[in-house]
Design an enzyme around this catalytic site. Structure first.
Site, PDB file in Angstrom:
ATOM      1  N   ILE A 158       7.585   0.117  10.268  1.00 39.24           N
ATOM      2  CA  ILE A 158       7.422   1.331   9.470  1.00 39.24           C
ATOM      3  C   ILE A 158       5.966   1.777   9.475  1.00 39.24           C
ATOM      4  O   ILE A 158       5.663   2.963   9.644  1.00 39.24           O
ATOM      5  CB  ILE A 158       7.931   1.110   8.033  1.00 39.24           C
ATOM      6  CG1 ILE A 158       9.440   0.865   8.040  1.00 39.24           C
ATOM      7  CG2 ILE A 158       7.597   2.318   7.155  1.00 39.24           C
ATOM      8  CD1 ILE A 158      10.008   0.464   6.695  1.00 39.24           C
ATOM      9  N   CYS A 206       3.897  -3.104   3.324  1.00 43.20           N
ATOM     10  CA  CYS A 206       3.863  -4.550   3.540  1.00 43.20           C
ATOM     11  C   CYS A 206       4.979  -5.226   2.747  1.00 43.20           C
ATOM     12  O   CYS A 206       5.501  -4.660   1.784  1.00 43.20           O
ATOM     13  CB  CYS A 206       2.503  -5.119   3.126  1.00 43.20           C
ATOM     14  SG  CYS A 206       2.105  -4.861   1.387  1.00 43.20           S
ATOM     15  N   PRO A 207       5.357  -6.449   3.121  1.00 45.93           N
ATOM     16  CA  PRO A 207       6.364  -7.176   2.340  1.00 45.93           C
ATOM     17  C   PRO A 207       5.772  -7.702   1.038  1.00 45.93           C
ATOM     18  O   PRO A 207       4.545  -7.792   0.880  1.00 45.93           O
ATOM     19  CB  PRO A 207       6.755  -8.328   3.276  1.00 45.93           C
ATOM     20  CG  PRO A 207       5.548  -8.545   4.127  1.00 45.93           C
ATOM     21  CD  PRO A 207       4.929  -7.192   4.328  1.00 45.93           C
ATOM     22  N   ARG A 235       7.658  -2.400  -2.148  1.00 45.89           N
ATOM     23  CA  ARG A 235       8.214  -3.126  -3.285  1.00 45.89           C
ATOM     24  C   ARG A 235       7.369  -2.840  -4.519  1.00 45.89           C
ATOM     25  O   ARG A 235       6.132  -2.819  -4.456  1.00 45.89           O
ATOM     26  CB  ARG A 235       8.250  -4.639  -3.021  1.00 45.89           C
ATOM     27  CG  ARG A 235       9.315  -5.077  -2.013  1.00 45.89           C
ATOM     28  CD  ARG A 235      10.707  -4.910  -2.576  1.00 45.89           C
ATOM     29  NE  ARG A 235      11.761  -5.350  -1.649  1.00 45.89           N
ATOM     30  CZ  ARG A 235      12.396  -4.556  -0.798  1.00 45.89           C
ATOM     31  NH1 ARG A 235      12.060  -3.272  -0.711  1.00 45.89           N
ATOM     32  NH2 ARG A 235      13.360  -5.029  -0.025  1.00 45.89           N
ATOM     33  N   ASP A 259       8.457   5.191  -4.744  1.00 46.65           N
ATOM     34  CA  ASP A 259       9.908   5.116  -4.560  1.00 46.65           C
ATOM     35  C   ASP A 259      10.462   3.808  -5.096  1.00 46.65           C
ATOM     36  O   ASP A 259      11.673   3.598  -5.085  1.00 46.65           O
ATOM     37  CB  ASP A 259      10.262   5.248  -3.073  1.00 46.65           C
ATOM     38  CG  ASP A 259      11.765   5.344  -2.842  1.00 46.65           C
ATOM     39  OD1 ASP A 259      12.413   6.171  -3.515  1.00 46.65           O
ATOM     40  OD2 ASP A 259      12.293   4.588  -2.000  1.00 46.65           O
ATOM     41  N   GLU A 264      14.188  -2.517 -11.376  1.00 51.80           N
ATOM     42  CA  GLU A 264      15.034  -1.395 -10.987  1.00 51.80           C
ATOM     43  C   GLU A 264      16.475  -1.645 -11.403  1.00 51.80           C
ATOM     44  O   GLU A 264      17.037  -2.680 -11.025  1.00 51.80           O
ATOM     45  CB  GLU A 264      14.949  -1.181  -9.468  1.00 51.80           C
ATOM     46  CG  GLU A 264      13.554  -0.826  -9.004  1.00 51.80           C
ATOM     47  CD  GLU A 264      13.408  -0.816  -7.491  1.00 51.80           C
ATOM     48  OE1 GLU A 264      12.389  -0.303  -7.007  1.00 51.80           O
ATOM     49  OE2 GLU A 264      14.312  -1.337  -6.784  1.00 51.80           O
ATOM     50  N   HIS A 283      14.256   4.685  -5.480  1.00 53.51           N
ATOM     51  CA  HIS A 283      14.414   3.743  -4.362  1.00 53.51           C
ATOM     52  C   HIS A 283      15.376   4.303  -3.317  1.00 53.51           C
ATOM     53  O   HIS A 283      16.384   3.674  -2.963  1.00 53.51           O
ATOM     54  CB  HIS A 283      14.889   2.381  -4.870  1.00 53.51           C
ATOM     55  CG  HIS A 283      14.549   1.259  -3.934  1.00 53.51           C
ATOM     56  ND1 HIS A 283      14.193   0.007  -4.374  1.00 53.51           N
ATOM     57  CD2 HIS A 283      14.503   1.190  -2.578  1.00 53.51           C
ATOM     58  CE1 HIS A 283      13.963  -0.778  -3.339  1.00 53.51           C
ATOM     59  NE2 HIS A 283      14.133  -0.074  -2.230  1.00 53.51           N
TER      60      HIS A 283
END
Length: 317
Positions: A158, A206-207, A235, A259, A264, A283
């Site tokens: 991405i 990033c994760p 995240r 987002d 959530e 999201h």
């Protein structure tokens, strides 16, 4: 082969097809599964599919027929991969289905802030243009992105797609990545601190890891230009939400577009829900119909490969 999908609604509320997965076994789809319902619903399943339903070590160890766990997502932090690995159960994610969708959404958020299209559309429909003395007007500054600097945190699929679009828009691109990577021409890899200091817009791809959790906090936000824009489609836990709200309300940051949030759906007292200049979407960067069709297709290909003895996209290591 019995296949159980624990939370199918977000992937497929009825507008796409489960046919690629249904072709591989006897499929039971639940729209939503509470934690206390998982073991009963999945007790006969050899293949278990989840999106956001948490699979703990206790759950995994109490499903004796379980042979395979698949995700309807790229992220897999809701699964105890160590427990699955201990049992010899692969955990297969879907890493590339929404690359273009998230990259597109990133720039939709950026343009929402720089061009104020929704705000001007509302103004026109309220009669402001009808009543204007002039052929045009604007009620907020319009900002060119050409020549500005975009900082990309995380440079996987991405991040690279975002960089490509940014370069087409004549933006300068800075990259912060956890490993040294070969940069496309026109992109420069820098430290996280330099990226935060120099960027006019910062986008996170990033994760979530121990290193990135609350990476955007009071100290790091102090490095950012007051005119900068922060975008997060990764995240929510990567951001200290109170610190970001304080920065926005204190005019230490121009705007944020998010987002994702740390919880959530969010709790009503999340400080970002009332922060100044904070755009929040539920999201959905990943959720175009095309992307969800690709998601189901690749999830099915993961299962098919497993059944053929050739496991792909296994993250349980």
């Amino acid at each position: 082969m019995r296949i159980c999908i624990l939370d199918g609604y977000t992937t497929n509320p009825g507008d796409v097809s489960w046919a690629p997965i249904e072709a591989l076994g006897d499929v039971m789809v639940y729209e939503f599964t509470k934690p206390e319902e998982i073991i009963d619903r999945a007790k006969d399943a050899e293949i278990l599919i989840t999106n956001k339903t948490v699979l703990t070590a206790h759950t995994i160890l109490n499903l004796p027929k379980l042979q395979y766990i698949g995700t309807l997502s790229t992220g897999f932090n809701v699964i105890d991969c160590q427990a699955a690995y201990t049992r010899g159960i692969p955990v297969c994610n879907v890493p590339t289905y929404c690359t273009s969708a998230v990259a597109q959404f990133t720039f939709a958020m950026l343009f929402h802030i720089t061009n104020h299209i929704a705000q001007h559309n509302q103004s026109v429909h309220q009669g402001d243009w009808v009543n204007s003395r002039h052929f045009c007007y604007w009620n907020s500054d319009l900002i060119d992105v050409a020549g500005s600097t975009l900082g990309i945190i995380g440079f996987g699929n991405i991040g690279r797609a975002v960089a490509q679009i940014a370069q087409a828009l004549q933006m300068n691109v800075l990259v912060s990545s956890r490993s040294k990577k070969e940069m496309p021409q026109g992109c420069r890899q820098v430290s996280r601190e330099e990226l935060l200091r120099e960027s006019d817009a910062i986008t996170i791809h990033c994760p979530l890891t121990p290193d990135t959790e609350r990476m955007i906090n009071k100290e790091t936000l102090a490095l950012v230009k007051p005119s900068a824009i922060l975008i997060n489609t990764a995240r929510g836990q990567i951001i200290d939400e109170q610190a970001l709200a304080d920065a926005l309300n204190g005019n230490q940051l121009c705007a944020a577009a998010l987002d994702v949030l740390s919880v959530e759906p969010p709790k009503a007292d999340n400080p970002l829900l009332t922060a100044k200049n904070c755009v929040i979407t539920p999201h959905i960067a990943w959720a175009s119909k095309d992307a969800r069709n690709r998601l189901i297709q690749i999830a099915a290909e993961n299962i098919k490969s497993f059944l053929q003895g050739n496991i792909q996209n296994n993250v349980a290591k």
